[in-house]
Write a protein that holds these residues in place. Structure first.
Motif, PDB file in Angstrom:
ATOM      1  N   ILE A 174      12.025  -0.951  -4.987  1.00 56.06           N
ATOM      2  CA  ILE A 174      10.591  -0.652  -4.978  1.00 56.06           C
ATOM      3  C   ILE A 174      10.259   0.467  -3.980  1.00 56.06           C
ATOM      4  CG2 ILE A 174       8.285  -1.627  -4.566  1.00 56.06           C
ATOM      5  CD1 ILE A 174       9.507  -4.319  -5.614  1.00 56.06           C
ATOM      6  N   PHE A 175      10.854   0.418  -2.801  1.00 55.67           N
ATOM      7  CA  PHE A 175      10.574   1.455  -1.804  1.00 55.67           C
ATOM      8  C   PHE A 175      11.002   2.852  -2.293  1.00 55.67           C
ATOM      9  CE2 PHE A 175      11.561   3.860   2.084  1.00 55.67           C
ATOM     10  CZ  PHE A 175      10.328   3.821   2.707  1.00 55.67           C
ATOM     11  N   PRO A 176      12.235   3.016  -2.810  1.00 63.70           N
ATOM     12  CA  PRO A 176      12.612   4.334  -3.332  1.00 63.70           C
ATOM     13  C   PRO A 176      11.661   4.824  -4.423  1.00 63.70           C
ATOM     14  CG  PRO A 176      14.548   2.955  -3.144  1.00 63.70           C
ATOM     15  CD  PRO A 176      13.367   2.066  -2.870  1.00 63.70           C
ATOM     16  N   LEU A 177      11.183   3.892  -5.266  1.00 59.81           N
ATOM     17  CA  LEU A 177      10.249   4.304  -6.316  1.00 59.81           C
ATOM     18  C   LEU A 177       8.908   4.701  -5.720  1.00 59.81           C
ATOM     19  CD1 LEU A 177      11.022   1.680  -9.100  1.00 59.81           C
ATOM     20  CD2 LEU A 177      11.310   4.156  -9.278  1.00 59.81           C
ATOM     21  N   SER A 178       8.450   3.941  -4.725  1.00 64.62           N
ATOM     22  CA  SER A 178       7.119   4.248  -4.195  1.00 64.62           C
ATOM     23  C   SER A 178       7.164   5.484  -3.294  1.00 64.62           C
ATOM     24  CB  SER A 178       6.499   3.036  -3.494  1.00 64.62           C
ATOM     25  OG  SER A 178       7.294   2.649  -2.428  1.00 64.62           O
ATOM     26  N   ARG A 179       8.345   5.855  -2.797  1.00 57.56           N
ATOM     27  CA  ARG A 179       8.458   7.065  -1.986  1.00 57.56           C
ATOM     28  C   ARG A 179       8.975   8.267  -2.763  1.00 57.56           C
ATOM     29  NH1 ARG A 179       7.611   6.413   3.478  1.00 57.56           N
ATOM     30  NH2 ARG A 179       7.736   8.672   3.435  1.00 57.56           N
ATOM     31  N   GLY A 180       9.270   8.075  -4.044  1.00 58.87           N
ATOM     32  CA  GLY A 180       9.655   9.216  -4.872  1.00 58.87           C
ATOM     33  C   GLY A 180      11.125   9.612  -4.771  1.00 58.87           C
ATOM     34  N   THR A 181      11.964   8.782  -4.130  1.00 57.77           N
ATOM     35  CA  THR A 181      13.397   9.109  -4.117  1.00 57.77           C
ATOM     36  C   THR A 181      14.099   8.500  -5.338  1.00 57.77           C
ATOM     37  OG1 THR A 181      13.854   7.252  -2.652  1.00 57.77           O
ATOM     38  CG2 THR A 181      13.543   9.380  -1.626  1.00 57.77           C
ATOM     39  N   ALA A 182      13.363   7.738  -6.115  1.00 61.69           N
ATOM     40  CA  ALA A 182      13.843   7.342  -7.443  1.00 61.69           C
ATOM     41  C   ALA A 182      12.679   7.651  -8.381  1.00 61.69           C
ATOM     42  CB  ALA A 182      14.188   5.856  -7.474  1.00 61.69           C
ATOM     43  N   MET A 189      12.979  -2.317 -16.882  1.00 66.42           N
ATOM     44  CA  MET A 189      13.134  -0.853 -16.763  1.00 66.42           C
ATOM     45  C   MET A 189      14.487  -0.543 -16.134  1.00 66.42           C
ATOM     46  SD  MET A 189       9.289   0.407 -15.675  1.00 66.42           S
ATOM     47  CE  MET A 189       9.414   2.127 -16.189  1.00 66.42           C
ATOM     48  N   GLU A 190      14.819  -1.295 -15.095  1.00 66.22           N
ATOM     49  CA  GLU A 190      16.121  -1.142 -14.432  1.00 66.22           C
ATOM     50  C   GLU A 190      17.246  -1.415 -15.430  1.00 66.22           C
ATOM     51  OE1 GLU A 190      19.533  -1.475 -12.206  1.00 66.22           O
ATOM     52  OE2 GLU A 190      17.702  -0.613 -11.372  1.00 66.22           O
ATOM     53  N   GLN A 191      17.100  -2.514 -16.197  1.00 64.91           N
ATOM     54  CA  GLN A 191      18.126  -2.906 -17.164  1.00 64.91           C
ATOM     55  C   GLN A 191      18.337  -1.859 -18.248  1.00 64.91           C
ATOM     56  OE1 GLN A 191      19.776  -5.364 -15.665  1.00 64.91           O
ATOM     57  NE2 GLN A 191      20.038  -6.300 -17.669  1.00 64.91           N
ATOM     58  N   SER A 192      17.227  -1.210 -18.655  1.00 63.87           N
ATOM     59  CA  SER A 192      17.328  -0.284 -19.787  1.00 63.87           C
ATOM     60  C   SER A 192      17.540   1.149 -19.317  1.00 63.87           C
ATOM     61  CB  SER A 192      16.075  -0.397 -20.653  1.00 63.87           C
ATOM     62  OG  SER A 192      14.933  -0.026 -19.911  1.00 63.87           O
ATOM     63  N   GLY A 193      17.798   1.322 -18.029  1.00 61.11           N
ATOM     64  CA  GLY A 193      18.212   2.646 -17.534  1.00 61.11           C
ATOM     65  C   GLY A 193      17.097   3.669 -17.381  1.00 61.11           C
ATOM     66  N   VAL A 194      15.838   3.246 -17.290  1.00 63.85           N
ATOM     67  CA  VAL A 194      14.778   4.245 -17.110  1.00 63.85           C
ATOM     68  C   VAL A 194      14.408   4.445 -15.640  1.00 63.85           C
ATOM     69  CG1 VAL A 194      13.875   3.920 -19.449  1.00 63.85           C
ATOM     70  CG2 VAL A 194      12.825   2.684 -17.549  1.00 63.85           C
ATOM     71  N   ILE A 195      15.098   3.744 -14.734  1.00 65.40           N
ATOM     72  CA  ILE A 195      14.935   4.047 -13.306  1.00 65.40           C
ATOM     73  C   ILE A 195      16.077   4.981 -12.920  1.00 65.40           C
ATOM     74  CG2 ILE A 195      14.845   3.151 -10.943  1.00 65.40           C
ATOM     75  CD1 ILE A 195      13.746   0.571 -11.946  1.00 65.40           C
ATOM     76  N   ILE A 196      15.734   6.164 -12.463  1.00 67.35           N
ATOM     77  CA  ILE A 196      16.744   7.165 -12.118  1.00 67.35           C
ATOM     78  C   ILE A 196      16.758   7.320 -10.598  1.00 67.35           C
ATOM     79  CG2 ILE A 196      17.501   9.562 -12.456  1.00 67.35           C
ATOM     80  CD1 ILE A 196      17.344   7.934 -15.072  1.00 67.35           C
ATOM     81  N   TYR A 197      17.871   6.927  -9.995  1.00 66.93           N
ATOM     82  CA  TYR A 197      18.002   7.081  -8.545  1.00 66.93           C
ATOM     83  C   TYR A 197      18.572   8.476  -8.290  1.00 66.93           C
ATOM     84  CZ  TYR A 197      17.435   2.077  -8.777  1.00 66.93           C
ATOM     85  OH  TYR A 197      16.940   0.828  -9.042  1.00 66.93           O
ATOM     86  N   ARG A 198      18.037   9.156  -7.335  1.00 67.25           N
ATOM     87  CA  ARG A 198      18.553  10.497  -7.043  1.00 67.25           C
ATOM     88  C   ARG A 198      18.580  10.688  -5.545  1.00 67.25           C
ATOM     89  NH1 ARG A 198      13.020  13.323  -9.255  1.00 67.25           N
ATOM     90  NH2 ARG A 198      11.699  12.192  -7.798  1.00 67.25           N
ATOM     91  N   GLN A 199      19.342  11.654  -5.105  1.00 65.40           N
ATOM     92  CA  GLN A 199      19.508  11.879  -3.670  1.00 65.40           C
ATOM     93  C   GLN A 199      18.309  12.615  -3.073  1.00 65.40           C
ATOM     94  OE1 GLN A 199      21.922   9.528  -3.796  1.00 65.40           O
ATOM     95  NE2 GLN A 199      22.359  10.499  -1.859  1.00 65.40           N
ATOM     96  N   GLU A 200      18.031  13.757  -3.669  1.00 69.32           N
ATOM     97  CA  GLU A 200      17.013  14.629  -3.061  1.00 69.32           C
ATOM     98  C   GLU A 200      15.594  14.181  -3.444  1.00 69.32           C
ATOM     99  OE1 GLU A 200      16.950  16.159  -7.148  1.00 69.32           O
ATOM    100  OE2 GLU A 200      18.305  15.018  -5.882  1.00 69.32           O
TER     101      GLU A 200
END
Lengths: 289, 289
Positions: free
Chosen positions: A114-122, A170-181
């Motif tokens: 949730i934090f990475p999503l709310s901060r835009g790193t995912a 969403m996590e299960q179906s691959g629509v959450i994209i984690y990224r570095q930058e």
């Protein structure tokens, strides 16, 4: 209608309250073009869930554009720039909610997802009807909207549960994209705010680029990447949107044009027709019945 | 098994860690009499979800007793005294979790529903298979247990969602009882803690009543109301439980009896048989293979 009108009237950075501590969400029924001609690029600190019920359109989220069709589910993260437009009609349900609805303790699922999503790193991809978990996602979205309409402490329990399940699927179906930058849209937000505050005045590319300390050419390139249109085109749309509000509020067409930064009435009329699909006078007649 | 053994060994006020900040829950597979002869009256600051999979037994929650059967779902609120026993076999899945799993912001559904439940001003009835929302409640409970076994950040999302949905269906089916007054079990908790710390010594009703500044007769009445048994009967069960641990740990039967506050070996043997269903020697042989 009143709330949707408010949405249309809002600045790039929406300053109205979508939520309170006791009720950390709001529901909106959205209809283009009945309630507003389009939703210009804007952002807010809340999350936004959109569920398309009818029609087709284009949704811009962050630096990407997606065609939306009935059944599509679009979850927009906090502070992400987004805009919606449609040639014909587009109807969708919107629930705007605070991160607190997803829990906010420092546990593993908060810090890792949730934090990475709310901060835009995912980031999140749109959910189309061919998603592998579509039926489950649709059920979650429908329950969230049902609960938001119900608007009671009891249904808030279910709504929170369904929002968390939505993220799980969403996590299960691959629509959450984690990224570095992290993509920084800070400069563009600054410029959108500047336009929202100064649209009545003369605004040039040089002036806008100076606000964010970029060269004119790099600024123009960044703006187009993120907003999907040139800065002057965005400014024209913003000015026409403000003019629409003034015309509906009773201001004479020529006065509205001048008050919204147009120096030339025929230029205003031409831009108005291109953007809204009708003349200022037709617009006034149509909207005021 | 190691964890269940730990459950059996715990004092009335469980001091072990059921959870951490990163992983705010634990899963236990519970089997009576295989893993422990019974679960004595105890409490902890976490919530506890029990899902009965096989066998029958009696569960005491707060000042009430319920017969439990396969399929029953029992959600126990934080700090509520509870105990489980069975004549034959009783198998159930247990998930112990922190209130943070239900979100903890100061919104309406927290203040109106979760907070009263976690503070004991509302209480929960057991969920039996004739509950009007049983199928939904069962699905939620099964998902929670699945997620607790999975033990990953991603499944934590689903688990939180399902716990909130469980509460929603509990609310819908009328098993959340809101009440005005709070029952205070503070005195009984104090006495249970005293027994857990001093079971090796001489303990009398007079001594226990003095710990909580009550008359002996009122103390005996309150203790029975809340625990479902007399204070001395509870003390005997606690002492036998501690003796079982010592015997399994290699202590000679007579030493275990004396170390657990029994002054008379034949009295110990008689009590042991009544409570565990076998003699100390049979118990040792059976458990150690």
């Amino acid at each position: 209608m009143a709330e949707n009108q408010e949405l249309f009237e809002s600045n790039a950075h929406e300053k109205r309250r979508h939520s309170s501590y006791l009720v950390p969400y709001s529901y909106y029924e959205s209809r283009i073009p009945d309630y507003f001609p389009f939703v210009p690029l804007h952002w807010h600190r809340e999350w936004e869930l959109n569920y398309v019920t009818d029609g087709e359109g284009i949704m811009r989220i962050g630096d990407r554009e997606a065609e939306v069709h009935p059944g599509d589910i679009l979850l927009i993260q906090p502070e992400v720039l987004h805009a919606i437009e449609a040639d014909g009609c587009l109807c969708y349900d919107t629930v705007v909610f605070r991160t607190e609805m997803l829990g906010s303790s420092e546990d593993r699922c908060y810090t890792e997802i949730i934090f990475p999503l709310s901060r835009g790193t995912a980031r999140l991809l749109p959910i189309h009807t061919d998603n592998s978990c579509y039926l489950q996602l649709k059920e979650c979205a429908e329950h969230v909207i049902f609960c938001a309409k119900e608007n009671r402490a009891q249904t808030d329990l279910l709504m929170k549960g369904e929002l968390l399940k939505l993220l799980w699927y969403m996590e299960q179906s691959g629509v959450i994209i984690y990224r570095q930058e992290t993509d920084s849209w800070e400069e563009i937000r600054t410029v959108l705010d500047y336009m929202a505050e100064h649209y009545e005045d003369v605004i040039t590319i040089e002036l806008l680029a100076r606000q964010v300390h970029l060269s004119e050419s790099y600024f123009m390139q960044r703006f187009r990447e993120i907003s999907g249109m040139g800065a002057i085109e965005y400014l024209n749309r913003l000015r026409i949107q403000k003019a629409c509000e003034k015309i509906l509020g009773g201001t004479a067409v020529a006065d509205a044009a001048y008050q919204c930064g147009f120096k030339n009435l025929s230029n205003f009329n031409r831009k108005f027709k291109v953007i809204t699909g009708c003349t200022p006078r037709q617009y006034k007649k149509q909207k005021r019945g």
